[in-house]
Every structure is written in structure tokens, then in C-alpha cells.
Design an enzyme around this catalytic site. Sequence first.
Site, PDB file in Angstrom:
ATOM      1  CE  LYS A   1       4.068   1.004   0.400  1.00  0.00           C
ATOM      2  NZ  LYS A   1       4.799   0.247   1.375  1.00  0.00           N
TER       3      LYS A   1
ATOM      4  CB  SER B   1       3.541  -2.916   2.384  1.00  0.00           C
ATOM      5  OG  SER B   1       4.878  -2.524   2.167  1.00  0.00           O
TER       6      SER B   1
END
Lengths: 160, 211
Positions: free
Chosen positions: B122, B78
Site C-alpha cells: 500500500k 488495490s
Amino acid sequence: MFGKWTAIAKESIDRAAIVARFLCLLHVTNTYIFSPTLVYGPSMLPTLNLTGDVVLSEYISHRLGKVGPGDVVLIQSPENPRKMITKRVVAMEGEVVSFLVDPSRSDRSRTVVVPKGHVWIQGDNIYASNDSRNFGPIPYGLIQGKVWCRVWPIDGFGSL
Amino acid sequence: MSFISSPKFPQFDGDSPATNTSISYKVQLLETKMSLFQQWAFIVKEALDKSFLVAKFFCAVHVTNTYLCSTALVQGPSMLPTFNLTNEIVLLERISTRNGKAGPGDVVILQSPENPRKFVTKRIIGMEGDNITYIVDPKNSDRTETIIVPKGHVWVQGDNIYNSYDSRNFGPVPYGLLQGKVFWRIWPAGAFGSIGRRPETVDPALKVVEQ
């Protein structure tokens, strides 16, 4: 004469080291095991007083995943990360919650399914509590500890 | 400490045993028993001292890891191309998130709101009050949505929006779930260096080869 100063310095360092070790132990106990906490506010009446109660809260259960419905917990507020609030866990992930949206004004109720990894918290005094009915279910990771028993005032002594 | 030369052990001189009275023999035996206990107590004390030293070292490591700086292993698709698919070791510092100084562009490690035992890496895209426009499902459509980040929350997205499970799926994340800010990568050695505030456009490990 210089020798006297070094002796004094050495002794003060030793004393300071003892105090530092004690503070370390206190900090570790307060953060990871249990600690006294002052809780105040109207949202947990009648369980907890308006003007402030000292309770013992433990920090082990939430790490082991042992927090469940009915537990009074300390959580980091999702609206202000520097604020800690005390509420009761009403439902865990996957459960269905029916709650009164605004009990002081209407009888309207809503039903919500608690999403994965979240819990639904409510104050015992639903008329004056800013809780999951306002900011939604909160992630389990925000739970900081579980309230165990009250130690002050004395006449309220005992587990909650 | 030598057992043999200790004076408390019974020393029978060259004379015949009959010269040692039974009383002094018993006293010497009693002293022997006490000295064995003392030996044992000394060993236990040394072991305790050494283990206290080890415990103090672990305490110092734990305090540093929790309040100052720590390492973490990141993996998954990701955050491509900033972080590779396979394991990378990064340094994260815990002071910014505690002080409220983590801002848009920072790569952070946070507790996943769906599984409190899982930590995800993230990038912060927006803080509370910001207007975020995001592509809901870039692989299948161009549809975008706009949302205002509520008070006390942050919006996080992975750099690889085609394969990232982030705030577009689980919504804005309460600031309290942020654990630390990633600021340096220490493994693989070819990509050693700081993590910037913008997503990388090229795999950092390839930059060294391309000159």
C-alpha cells in the site's frame, strides 16, 4: 620485507573471518532461535522484577503461530516501534475480554471482542501497566518472541 | 585418486602366492581396509566443504534479503494503476523502514494487521499526528471522515481506492508492521523503473507505447 607484511595481513584477515563467522552465528541464534533478554519495569510484577531480570526468550513459536493465552511475550510497542515491551497474552482473536479500565481509581470494567489477527495483552501488574487497556488490541505481527525462562537472578531461576 | 595405483592395495607379484607369507598378506589386507575408510572419509569431508559453501551463500542471500534489499511479487487490484492486476516483481529496500525514514507517498510492503502471514502493498498517506480525511466508501457515497493518526502508527491506502482493503477498513497500522519500501519495479520489463511518491495516473506499461 613486503612478504612479511602480506603474511601478517593475510593472517589478520583469516582471524577476522573467524570472528565474523562467530558473530554471524551469534546473530542468527539471537534473532531466530533464542537469546537472553533484559526485562525491567513495574508492569509485570510479581512475575518479573522491577529492577531487571535476564530471561531467555525464544523466537520460533510466534512464527509457527503457537503463541497463546497465558504466554509472556516480547512485542514491538505499537506506540513506539523502537521499543520492545514484555506483557502477557490474555486473549487471542475472536475471544471476549473483560478488563478493569483503571483499577487504581474505579471498579469500571469493559468488555471487548478481540478482532481478527490481533491479540490482547496485559501486564501482570494491572495497576502500573500500559497495555492493551490503553492502546487497544495489537496485531499478531508485532509479537517478536516468547519468554521461556528466567536465568538471573539465580534464586528466581526457572520457567515463567 | 586412483584406487588401483595406491600402494596400499595388495600387489601380488608374478611369483607364486606361496612366496607371500600369511602375515604380510594379512597386514596388506588391513592396510586395504584402512585405505577404504580413508577414501570414504575424504569423500565425506569434500561433501561437507561443498555444503558449507552452499550454506554460506544462502546465509549471504538471506542477510541481504532481510536487511538490505529484497524482491517481492505483488498482485491484486488495490494499487492500480501503479501496479497491474497480474504479477509484478518489485525491489524493496529494508533500510528506510528500520530507520524510521519511510514517509507519506512511499509505497511500502507491510504485514497485514488482520493476518500476520499475509503481506500487502500500500502507499503511506499519513504518519503519526497527521490529520487524514478519507472517503469511506467511494463506490457508494461521498461521505468522508477525518481522523488523527495515533502515535507510532501510519495510515496506508491503496492507489485504487475503489477496490482496496486498507486503513479505511482496518484502521491505522503500527509502524512496526512495515517490512520494506518499494522503490523499483523489475517486471514486466516494459514498465521497468522507479516507483514514485505520487500515484501513477496512467498505466506505466502503456506509457512506453504511447510515446
